[in-house]
Design an enzyme around this catalytic site. Structure first.
Site, mmCIF file in Angstrom:
data_model
loop_
_atom_site.group_PDB
_atom_site.id
_atom_site.type_symbol
_atom_site.label_atom_id
_atom_site.label_comp_id
_atom_site.label_asym_id
_atom_site.label_seq_id
_atom_site.Cartn_x
_atom_site.Cartn_y
_atom_site.Cartn_z
ATOM 1 N N ASN A 73 0.834 -1.201 0.000
ATOM 2 C CA ASN A 73 0.000 0.000 0.000
ATOM 3 C C ASN A 73 0.869 1.250 0.000
ATOM 4 O O ASN A 73 1.957 1.284 0.576
ATOM 5 C CB ASN A 73 -1.019 -0.001 1.154
ATOM 6 C CG ASN A 73 -0.421 -0.279 2.516
ATOM 7 O OD1 ASN A 73 0.614 -0.925 2.626
ATOM 8 N ND2 ASN A 73 -1.071 0.197 3.551
ATOM 9 N N GLU B 29 0.315 5.202 0.784
ATOM 10 C CA GLU B 29 -0.622 6.194 1.312
ATOM 11 C C GLU B 29 -0.221 7.600 0.887
ATOM 12 O O GLU B 29 0.860 7.815 0.338
ATOM 13 C CB GLU B 29 -0.687 6.065 2.837
ATOM 14 C CG GLU B 29 -1.200 4.685 3.239
ATOM 15 C CD GLU B 29 -1.482 4.527 4.716
ATOM 16 O OE1 GLU B 29 -1.014 5.373 5.516
ATOM 17 O OE2 GLU B 29 -2.181 3.553 5.065
ATOM 18 N N CYS C 267 -4.177 0.673 -2.526
ATOM 19 C CA CYS C 267 -3.981 -0.582 -1.786
ATOM 20 C C CYS C 267 -2.915 -1.456 -2.456
ATOM 21 O O CYS C 267 -2.652 -1.342 -3.664
ATOM 22 C CB CYS C 267 -5.278 -1.382 -1.740
ATOM 23 S SG CYS C 267 -6.591 -0.624 -0.785
ATOM 24 N N GLU D 71 -3.027 -4.525 -3.324
ATOM 25 C CA GLU D 71 -3.543 -5.376 -4.405
ATOM 26 C C GLU D 71 -3.523 -4.642 -5.737
ATOM 27 O O GLU D 71 -3.136 -5.190 -6.767
ATOM 28 C CB GLU D 71 -4.984 -5.816 -4.106
ATOM 29 C CG GLU D 71 -5.136 -6.670 -2.869
ATOM 30 C CD GLU D 71 -5.419 -5.878 -1.608
ATOM 31 O OE1 GLU D 71 -4.819 -4.797 -1.424
ATOM 32 O OE2 GLU D 71 -6.222 -6.352 -0.794
ATOM 33 N N CYS E 140 -10.438 -4.887 -0.090
ATOM 34 C CA CYS E 140 -11.548 -3.933 0.042
ATOM 35 C C CYS E 140 -12.426 -3.990 -1.211
ATOM 36 O O CYS E 140 -12.062 -4.596 -2.224
ATOM 37 C CB CYS E 140 -11.003 -2.517 0.260
ATOM 38 S SG CYS E 140 -10.344 -1.743 -1.234
ATOM 39 N N CYS F 240 -10.833 -2.829 -4.491
ATOM 40 C CA CYS F 240 -9.865 -3.810 -5.017
ATOM 41 C C CYS F 240 -10.572 -5.026 -5.601
ATOM 42 O O CYS F 240 -10.105 -5.605 -6.588
ATOM 43 C CB CYS F 240 -8.890 -4.239 -3.924
ATOM 44 S SG CYS F 240 -7.666 -2.963 -3.561
HETATM 45 N N1 THU Z 1 -5.202 -1.673 2.467
HETATM 46 C C1 THU Z 1 -4.614 -2.461 1.514
HETATM 47 O O1 THU Z 1 -3.536 -2.153 1.009
HETATM 48 N N2 THU Z 1 -5.255 -3.597 1.135
HETATM 49 C C2 THU Z 1 -6.385 -4.086 1.726
HETATM 50 O O2 THU Z 1 -6.871 -5.137 1.339
HETATM 51 C C3 THU Z 1 -7.017 -3.322 2.815
HETATM 52 C C4 THU Z 1 -6.491 -1.944 3.044
HETATM 53 C C5 THU Z 1 -4.477 -0.473 2.927
HETATM 54 C C6 THU Z 1 -5.054 0.847 2.544
HETATM 55 C C7 THU Z 1 -4.510 1.749 3.632
HETATM 56 O O3 THU Z 1 -3.213 2.180 3.262
HETATM 57 C C8 THU Z 1 -4.379 0.849 4.839
HETATM 58 O O4 THU Z 1 -4.444 -0.486 4.342
HETATM 59 C C9 THU Z 1 -5.460 1.048 5.879
HETATM 60 O O5 THU Z 1 -6.711 0.938 5.336
#
Ligand code: THU
Length: 136
Positions: A46, A48, A57, A59, A90, A93
């Site tokens: 991920n 941010e 994310c 994925e 999520c 994704c």
């Molecule tokens: N996140 C992912 O990278 N993949 C997921 O399947 C769930 C959420 C990340 C997004 C964000 O940077 C952090 O997790 C918190 O939500």
């Protein structure tokens, strides 16, 4: 095709990919490893942003990396986070993954290793499809 994937190896790659997560706002690092039908693996973490909604994310990073390298057929994805109950992708994704394989196998990895394997078609039974198809 999917049965050929070494899920334990894929899980290990997802766990390692997690180490590069840029998660300074949530402090929740996620790693993903995507297996192509041709047997290659592409990883993601991920990323941010201070403008929170721009966060991407793990994925979607893995899928985009694979697409940019010329791959479009995927058999499985592993997703790793340091949680007791492993995370599942999520909603955004799920739709993003469904674009390439609506029945993709998803291995969810928490602290204790692979603890859940699901099919994308079970998590997202009715992905949005093209206007043309949905209008018919
Ligand atoms: N996140 C992912 O990278 N993949 C997921 O399947 C769930 C959420 C990340 C997004 C964000 O940077 C952090 O997790 C918190 O939500």
């Amino acid at each position: 095709m999917g049965t050929k994937v070494d899920l334990v190896g894929l899980a290990a790659r997802a766990w390692t990919a997690r180490e590069n997560a840029y998660a300074k706002y949530s402090n929740f690092a996620v790693g993903a490893a995507l297996a192509t039908s041709s047997g290659e693996i592409f990883t993601g973490c991920n990323v941010e942003n201070v403008s929170f909604g721009l966060t991407i994310c793990a994925e979607r990073v893995a899928v985009s990396t694979a697409i940019a390298a010329g791959h479009r057929e995927f058999d499985a994805i592993a997703v790793a986070a340091e949680t007791e109950d492993p995370v599942v992708p999520c909603g955004a994704c799920r739709q993003f993954l469904a674009e390439f394989n609506p029945a993709l196998r998803i291995c969810c990895i928490g602290r204790g290793g692979i603890s859940r394997t699901v099919l994308l078609s079970d998590l997202l039974p009715s992905p949005f499809s093209s206007f043309d198809e949905s209008m018919r």
